[in-house]
Design a protein around this motif. Structure first.
Motif, PDB file in Angstrom:
ATOM      1  N   PHE A  16       0.816  -1.227   0.000  1.00 54.91           N
ATOM      2  CA  PHE A  16       0.000   0.000   0.000  1.00 54.91           C
ATOM      3  C   PHE A  16       0.842   1.266   0.000  1.00 54.91           C
ATOM      4  O   PHE A  16       0.423   2.281  -0.574  1.00 54.91           O
ATOM      5  CB  PHE A  16      -1.010  -0.007   1.156  1.00 54.91           C
ATOM      6  N   ARG A  19       1.985   2.094  -3.559  1.00 57.70           N
ATOM      7  CA  ARG A  19       0.931   2.542  -4.471  1.00 57.70           C
ATOM      8  C   ARG A  19       0.501   3.990  -4.223  1.00 57.70           C
ATOM      9  O   ARG A  19      -0.450   4.465  -4.857  1.00 57.70           O
ATOM     10  CB  ARG A  19      -0.292   1.620  -4.353  1.00 57.70           C
ATOM     11  N   LEU A  20       1.181   4.697  -3.347  1.00 59.34           N
ATOM     12  CA  LEU A  20       0.756   6.064  -3.012  1.00 59.34           C
ATOM     13  C   LEU A  20       0.893   7.023  -4.180  1.00 59.34           C
ATOM     14  O   LEU A  20       0.116   7.972  -4.305  1.00 59.34           O
ATOM     15  CB  LEU A  20       1.566   6.583  -1.821  1.00 59.34           C
ATOM     16  N   ALA A  63       1.001   6.847   5.192  1.00 57.66           N
ATOM     17  CA  ALA A  63       0.102   6.931   4.035  1.00 57.66           C
ATOM     18  C   ALA A  63      -0.873   8.091   4.178  1.00 57.66           C
ATOM     19  O   ALA A  63      -1.137   8.834   3.223  1.00 57.66           O
ATOM     20  CB  ALA A  63      -0.656   5.615   3.870  1.00 57.66           C
ATOM     21  N   MET A  67      -0.905  11.493   1.702  1.00 59.37           N
ATOM     22  CA  MET A  67      -2.080  11.908   0.932  1.00 59.37           C
ATOM     23  C   MET A  67      -2.482  13.335   1.267  1.00 59.37           C
ATOM     24  O   MET A  67      -2.744  14.155   0.383  1.00 59.37           O
ATOM     25  CB  MET A  67      -3.246  10.955   1.213  1.00 59.37           C
ATOM     26  N   PRO A 270      -5.561   6.652   1.825  1.00 62.14           N
ATOM     27  CA  PRO A 270      -5.198   5.257   1.584  1.00 62.14           C
ATOM     28  C   PRO A 270      -4.747   4.589   2.886  1.00 62.14           C
ATOM     29  O   PRO A 270      -4.267   5.276   3.793  1.00 62.14           O
ATOM     30  CB  PRO A 270      -4.019   5.368   0.604  1.00 62.14           C
ATOM     31  N   PRO A 271      -4.858   3.274   2.940  1.00 61.38           N
ATOM     32  CA  PRO A 271      -5.414   2.368   1.930  1.00 61.38           C
ATOM     33  C   PRO A 271      -6.885   2.043   2.226  1.00 61.38           C
ATOM     34  O   PRO A 271      -7.365   2.304   3.319  1.00 61.38           O
ATOM     35  CB  PRO A 271      -4.547   1.125   2.114  1.00 61.38           C
ATOM     36  N   GLN A 273     -11.246   1.510   1.580  1.00 63.95           N
ATOM     37  CA  GLN A 273     -12.424   2.350   1.428  1.00 63.95           C
ATOM     38  C   GLN A 273     -13.521   1.990   2.419  1.00 63.95           C
ATOM     39  O   GLN A 273     -14.702   2.281   2.198  1.00 63.95           O
ATOM     40  CB  GLN A 273     -12.950   2.261  -0.005  1.00 63.95           C
ATOM     41  N   SER A 292      -7.661   5.865  -2.568  1.00 63.42           N
ATOM     42  CA  SER A 292      -6.965   4.716  -3.156  1.00 63.42           C
ATOM     43  C   SER A 292      -7.656   4.170  -4.392  1.00 63.42           C
ATOM     44  O   SER A 292      -7.098   3.324  -5.096  1.00 63.42           O
ATOM     45  CB  SER A 292      -6.829   3.602  -2.110  1.00 63.42           C
ATOM     46  N   THR A 293      -8.865   4.642  -4.700  1.00 65.77           N
ATOM     47  CA  THR A 293      -9.592   4.113  -5.860  1.00 65.77           C
ATOM     48  C   THR A 293      -9.407   4.953  -7.110  1.00 65.77           C
ATOM     49  O   THR A 293      -9.943   4.602  -8.171  1.00 65.77           O
ATOM     50  CB  THR A 293     -11.104   4.017  -5.547  1.00 65.77           C
TER      51      THR A 293
END
Length: 311
Positions: A16, A19-20, A63, A67, A270-271, A273, A292-293
């Motif tokens: 995770f 993927r930021l 994370a 963000m 994130p991460p 939902q 994250s989507t």
């Protein structure tokens, strides 16, 4: 009004942090965290690392702050911030109540205390479809029948309750809840009994540690975990962060307060939902976006559009 939501332990997935994204603010946050913790923080999201409470909790803080900073660079600043459990630390950074470096060290201390207190054999279970009152009656009955106490850890929504306890007690309670009409009873990827009296001693130790941590009054709205209310002073935020591991998280109350204060657009860091899904289910007239989507180049414009529509 824009509100940021920061998830707690259980939201983590392998990779995770990787993927930021590649925005400068994100890279700066990763570099700062690596320097403060004296390790490469991109090692915290491997499958093996995610077995560690310390790795998961520090990774979630990183994370969330990454963000928030990346969106700030796009002209987006929340008027309200709230985080579930360890997510409250990112919320406190978001509203300016604590510096990121201090939050990193405090979260590491928190996670170490929790992991040391219960290195194995304990955790959390999510129960869907029963009210808190029904859950408490079942928990009392189990304690009488089997001396296997479980505790209400999170009230995420009126019929979404997280329980804490030993593995054996939680497994027994899951079966009891399903027999009583629960729609779902699922163990979570958390290896400590968060948000109950089992962590009283660890919370006391973290409270002692927090006395030397600098805090400031929030510069924007901070919604606490324990009471689900806005907190306005440095000491109130310090107490909320230091003690939340031993108290039930009143997440639905916190969400309701944000709605009452005027929040129209919610963005979940994130991460995952899970928090976005709760907003959509409980307050369908608001906008809820899980960061994250969406790829970042679409995330910031989407938030701007939703804010314009809400206005």
């Amino acid at each position: 009004m824009l509100a940021y939501l920061f998830p707690g332990q259980g939201a983590q997935t392998e990779g995770f942090l990787h993927r930021l994204g590649t925005q400068p603010a994100i890279q700066t946050t990763l570099d700062e965290a690596s320097a403060v913790l004296n390790l490469d923080v991109l090692t915290l999201d491997t499958q093996a690392a995610l077995d560690s409470t310390v790795a998961v909790q520090t990774g979630l803080l990183i994370a969330g702050v990454a963000m928030q900073r990346a969106l700030a660079a796009e002209g987006l600043a929340p008027e309200l911030s709230a985080g579930l459990s360890v997510g409250a630390y990112a919320a406190a950074v978001s509203c300016g109540a604590i510096d990121f470096a201090d939050a990193l060290l405090m979260v590491r201390k928190r996670a170490e205390l929790m992991e040391t207190a219960y290195p194995r054999g304990y955790g959390l279970s999510a129960i869907a479809g029963l009210t808190e009152h029904e859950i408490e009656k079942l928990a009392d009955a189990q304690a009488r029948d089997a001396a296997a106490r479980v505790y209400v850890g999170n009230v995420n929504a009126p019929r979404q309750i997280v329980m804490a306890g030993s593995d054996a007690a939680l497994d027994a309670f899951n079966a009891r809840a399903l027999a009583a009409g629960a729609r779902k009873a699922t163990r979570l990827a958390v290896s400590v009994p968060s948000h109950c009296e089992l962590l009283a001693a660890a919370a006391d130790a973290l409270t002692d540690y927090a006395r030397s941590v600098p805090f400031r009054a929030p510069s924007s709205g901070y919604i606490g975990n324990r009471g689900g209310r806005a907190l306005h002073t440095a000491d109130a935020v310090r107490d909320d962060l230091a003690t939340n591991m031993r108290h039930t998280v009143r997440w639905f109350d916190a969400l309701t307060v944000m709605i009452e204060m005027g929040a129209k657009v919610f963005v979940e860091a994130p991460p995952g939902q899970v928090l976005t899904d709760i907003v959509r289910e409980q307050y369908p007239d608001t906008a809820a976006i899980a960061a994250s989507t969406l790829p970042f180049e679409r995330l910031a414009p989407t938030i701007h559009r939703r804010l314009e529509s809400a206005a």
